[in-house]
Design a protein around this motif. Structure first.
Motif, PDB file in Angstrom:
ATOM      1  N   SER A 111     -10.196  -3.540 -10.527  1.00  8.63           N
ATOM      2  CA  SER A 111     -11.464  -3.806 -11.064  1.00  8.63           C
ATOM      3  C   SER A 111     -12.361  -3.764 -12.050  1.00  8.63           C
ATOM      4  N   TRP A 112     -11.629  -1.876 -12.580  1.00  6.77           N
ATOM      5  CA  TRP A 112     -11.954  -2.465 -14.210  1.00  6.77           C
ATOM      6  C   TRP A 112     -11.233  -3.148 -15.224  1.00  6.77           C
ATOM      7  N   LEU A 113      -9.904  -3.255 -15.259  1.00  8.12           N
ATOM      8  CA  LEU A 113      -9.072  -4.594 -15.874  1.00  8.12           C
ATOM      9  C   LEU A 113     -10.206  -5.455 -15.365  1.00  8.12           C
ATOM     10  N   ARG A 114     -10.721  -6.163 -14.311  1.00  5.86           N
ATOM     11  CA  ARG A 114     -11.232  -8.143 -14.230  1.00  5.86           C
ATOM     12  C   ARG A 114     -12.871  -7.242 -14.703  1.00  5.86           C
ATOM     13  N   GLY A 115     -13.322  -6.337 -14.927  1.00  6.99           N
ATOM     14  CA  GLY A 115     -14.890  -6.295 -14.661  1.00  6.99           C
ATOM     15  C   GLY A 115     -14.893  -6.168 -16.363  1.00  6.99           C
ATOM     16  N   THR A 116     -13.812  -5.458 -17.073  1.00  5.14           N
ATOM     17  CA  THR A 116     -14.424  -4.702 -18.640  1.00  5.14           C
ATOM     18  C   THR A 116     -12.852  -5.234 -19.180  1.00  5.14           C
ATOM     19  N   VAL A 117     -12.032  -5.270 -18.902  1.00  8.13           N
ATOM     20  CA  VAL A 117     -11.403  -5.890 -20.178  1.00  8.13           C
ATOM     21  C   VAL A 117     -10.626  -7.058 -19.762  1.00  8.13           C
ATOM     22  N   PHE A 118     -10.460  -7.918 -19.174  1.00  8.50           N
ATOM     23  CA  PHE A 118      -9.979  -9.409 -18.840  1.00  8.50           C
ATOM     24  C   PHE A 118     -10.562 -10.238 -19.646  1.00  8.50           C
ATOM     25  N   ASP A 119     -10.265 -11.174 -20.756  1.00 10.25           N
ATOM     26  CA  ASP A 119     -10.660 -12.244 -21.275  1.00 10.25           C
ATOM     27  C   ASP A 119     -12.293 -11.633 -22.431  1.00 10.25           C
ATOM     28  N   THR A 120     -11.821 -10.678 -23.138  1.00 11.33           N
ATOM     29  CA  THR A 120     -12.592  -9.256 -24.292  1.00 11.33           C
ATOM     30  C   THR A 120     -11.546  -9.274 -24.929  1.00 11.33           C
ATOM     31  N   SER A 121     -12.595  -9.328 -26.026  1.00 12.93           N
ATOM     32  CA  SER A 121     -11.851  -8.082 -27.725  1.00 12.93           C
ATOM     33  C   SER A 121     -11.972  -7.058 -26.865  1.00 12.93           C
ATOM     34  N   ASP A 122     -11.050  -5.858 -27.533  1.00  8.99           N
ATOM     35  CA  ASP A 122     -11.035  -4.834 -27.831  1.00  8.99           C
ATOM     36  C   ASP A 122     -12.998  -4.580 -27.687  1.00  8.99           C
ATOM     37  N   ASP A 123     -13.524  -5.177 -28.857  1.00  6.22           N
ATOM     38  CA  ASP A 123     -14.796  -4.535 -29.656  1.00  6.22           C
ATOM     39  C   ASP A 123     -15.901  -4.949 -28.414  1.00  6.22           C
ATOM     40  N   GLU A 124     -15.826  -6.494 -27.864  1.00  5.91           N
ATOM     41  CA  GLU A 124     -16.952  -6.444 -26.478  1.00  5.91           C
ATOM     42  C   GLU A 124     -16.245  -5.566 -24.489  1.00  5.91           C
ATOM     43  N   ALA A 125     -14.900  -5.489 -24.679  1.00  3.19           N
ATOM     44  CA  ALA A 125     -14.905  -4.120 -23.827  1.00  3.19           C
ATOM     45  C   ALA A 125     -15.964  -2.855 -24.416  1.00  3.19           C
ATOM     46  N   LEU A 126     -15.640  -2.522 -25.353  1.00  5.11           N
ATOM     47  CA  LEU A 126     -16.126  -1.412 -25.991  1.00  5.11           C
ATOM     48  C   LEU A 126     -17.598  -1.975 -25.785  1.00  5.11           C
ATOM     49  N   ARG A 127     -18.498  -2.474 -25.941  1.00  9.31           N
ATOM     50  CA  ARG A 127     -20.018  -3.383 -25.306  1.00  9.31           C
ATOM     51  C   ARG A 127     -20.195  -2.800 -24.443  1.00  9.31           C
ATOM     52  N   SER A 128     -19.238  -3.903 -23.474  1.00  8.57           N
ATOM     53  CA  SER A 128     -19.243  -3.775 -22.147  1.00  8.57           C
ATOM     54  C   SER A 128     -19.777  -2.295 -21.832  1.00  8.57           C
ATOM     55  N   TRP A 129     -18.791  -2.058 -21.839  1.00 11.61           N
ATOM     56  CA  TRP A 129     -18.460  -0.473 -21.710  1.00 11.61           C
ATOM     57  C   TRP A 129     -19.662   0.498 -21.903  1.00 11.61           C
ATOM     58  N   ALA A 130     -20.514   0.334 -22.869  1.00  5.72           N
ATOM     59  CA  ALA A 130     -21.773   1.091 -23.361  1.00  5.72           C
ATOM     60  C   ALA A 130     -22.204   0.766 -23.243  1.00  5.72           C
ATOM     61  N   ALA A 131     -22.295  -0.748 -22.574  1.00  5.10           N
ATOM     62  CA  ALA A 131     -24.029  -0.863 -21.688  1.00  5.10           C
ATOM     63  C   ALA A 131     -23.690  -0.506 -20.394  1.00  5.10           C
ATOM     64  N   MET A 132     -22.770  -0.233 -20.237  1.00  3.52           N
ATOM     65  CA  MET A 132     -22.324   0.244 -18.622  1.00  3.52           C
ATOM     66  C   MET A 132     -22.925   1.553 -18.503  1.00  3.52           C
ATOM     67  N   VAL A 133     -21.995   2.366 -19.330  1.00  2.95           N
ATOM     68  CA  VAL A 133     -22.907   4.057 -19.099  1.00  2.95           C
ATOM     69  C   VAL A 133     -24.257   3.874 -19.342  1.00  2.95           C
ATOM     70  N   VAL A 134     -24.863   3.165 -19.537  1.00  9.08           N
ATOM     71  CA  VAL A 134     -26.614   3.262 -20.232  1.00  9.08           C
ATOM     72  C   VAL A 134     -27.298   2.556 -19.156  1.00  9.08           C
ATOM     73  N   ARG A 135     -26.351   2.045 -17.826  1.00 11.79           N
ATOM     74  CA  ARG A 135     -27.096   1.064 -17.001  1.00 11.79           C
ATOM     75  C   ARG A 135     -26.894   1.408 -15.810  1.00 11.79           C
ATOM     76  N   SER A 136     -25.039   2.118 -15.437  1.00 12.50           N
ATOM     77  CA  SER A 136     -25.003   2.166 -14.234  1.00 12.50           C
ATOM     78  C   SER A 136     -24.361   4.053 -14.467  1.00 12.50           C
ATOM     79  N   PRO A 137     -24.750   5.665 -15.253  1.00 16.44           N
ATOM     80  CA  PRO A 137     -23.751   6.885 -15.563  1.00 16.44           C
ATOM     81  C   PRO A 137     -23.011   6.551 -14.162  1.00 16.44           C
ATOM     82  N   GLU A 138     -23.471   7.029 -13.478  1.00 13.03           N
ATOM     83  CA  GLU A 138     -22.827   7.375 -11.605  1.00 13.03           C
ATOM     84  C   GLU A 138     -21.403   6.291 -11.933  1.00 13.03           C
TER      85      GLU A 138
END
Length: 136
Positions: free
Chosen positions: A29-56
Motif C-alpha cells: 500500500s505504501w509503495l502504491r500510494g507514495t512511491v509508484f510513478d513518482t520521483s524521489d522529490d515528489e515522494a518526499l513531498r507527498s510523505w511530508a504532506a501525509m505526516v501533517v495531514r494524518s500523523p497516526e
C-alpha cells in the motif's frame, strides 16, 4: 503456469499480491500510494504532506517500512518492482546496468531514514522512543 511473482512474467501494480511473504500488504500500500510513478522529490513531498495531514497513519506506515527494511521478505525486489515501479540502474557508457538486489534494500533503508527525518521535523515522535515508552 500461474503468474505467481515470477520475474519473467509482467504483473500489473493493480494485481493482488500472491507471493510467499504474508503481512506485506501495508508495505505494498505504501509503495502504491507514495512511491509508484513518482520521483524521489515528489515522494518526499507527498510523505511530508501525509505526516501533517494524518500523523497516526504516517507513524504506522513508517513502522511498517522500517520493519520491512530491517527484515526484508525473500521477494522484496519483486514486490518493489511490481507495486512501486522501483527499478534501480547504474549508467555505464550509455548503457543501463541493473543494480544488484542488495541495492534495493539500501534504497529502502535510505527512504526509511529520509522519511524518519521528515516525520521528526514535523513533530512526529521517533518510533524507537514510542516503542520504549510502550514497554517494547
Amino acid at each position: 503456469m500461474p503468474r505467481k511473482n515470477r520475474p519473467d512474467v509482467y504483473m500489473s501494480p493493480g494485481d493482488p499480491y500472491t507471493g510467499p511473504s504474508p503481512g506485506v500488504e501495508p508495505f505494498i500500500s505504501w509503495l502504491r500510494g507514495t512511491v509508484f510513478d513518482t520521483s524521489d522529490d515528489e515522494a518526499l513531498r507527498s510523505w511530508a504532506a501525509m505526516v501533517v495531514r494524518s500523523p497516526e497513519q504516517a507513524a504506522e506506515e513508517l513502522q511498517c517500512i522500517r520493519e520491512i527494511a530491517d527484515s526484508p521478505p525473500p521477494d522484496l525486489v519483486l514486490i518493489m518492482k511490481q507495486y512501486g515501479s522501483v527499478y534501480l540502474y547504474e549508467r555505464k557508457k550509455h548503457r543501463r546496468i541493473p543494480r544488484p538486489d542488495s541495492a534495493y534494500r539500501t534504497w529502502l533503508q535510505n527512504r526509511v531514514q529520509q522519511f524518519s527525518e521528515i516525520a521528526e521535523e514535523h513533530g512526529l515522535p521517533n518510533l524507537t522512543s514510542m516503542e520504549r515508552e510502550a514497554g517494547n
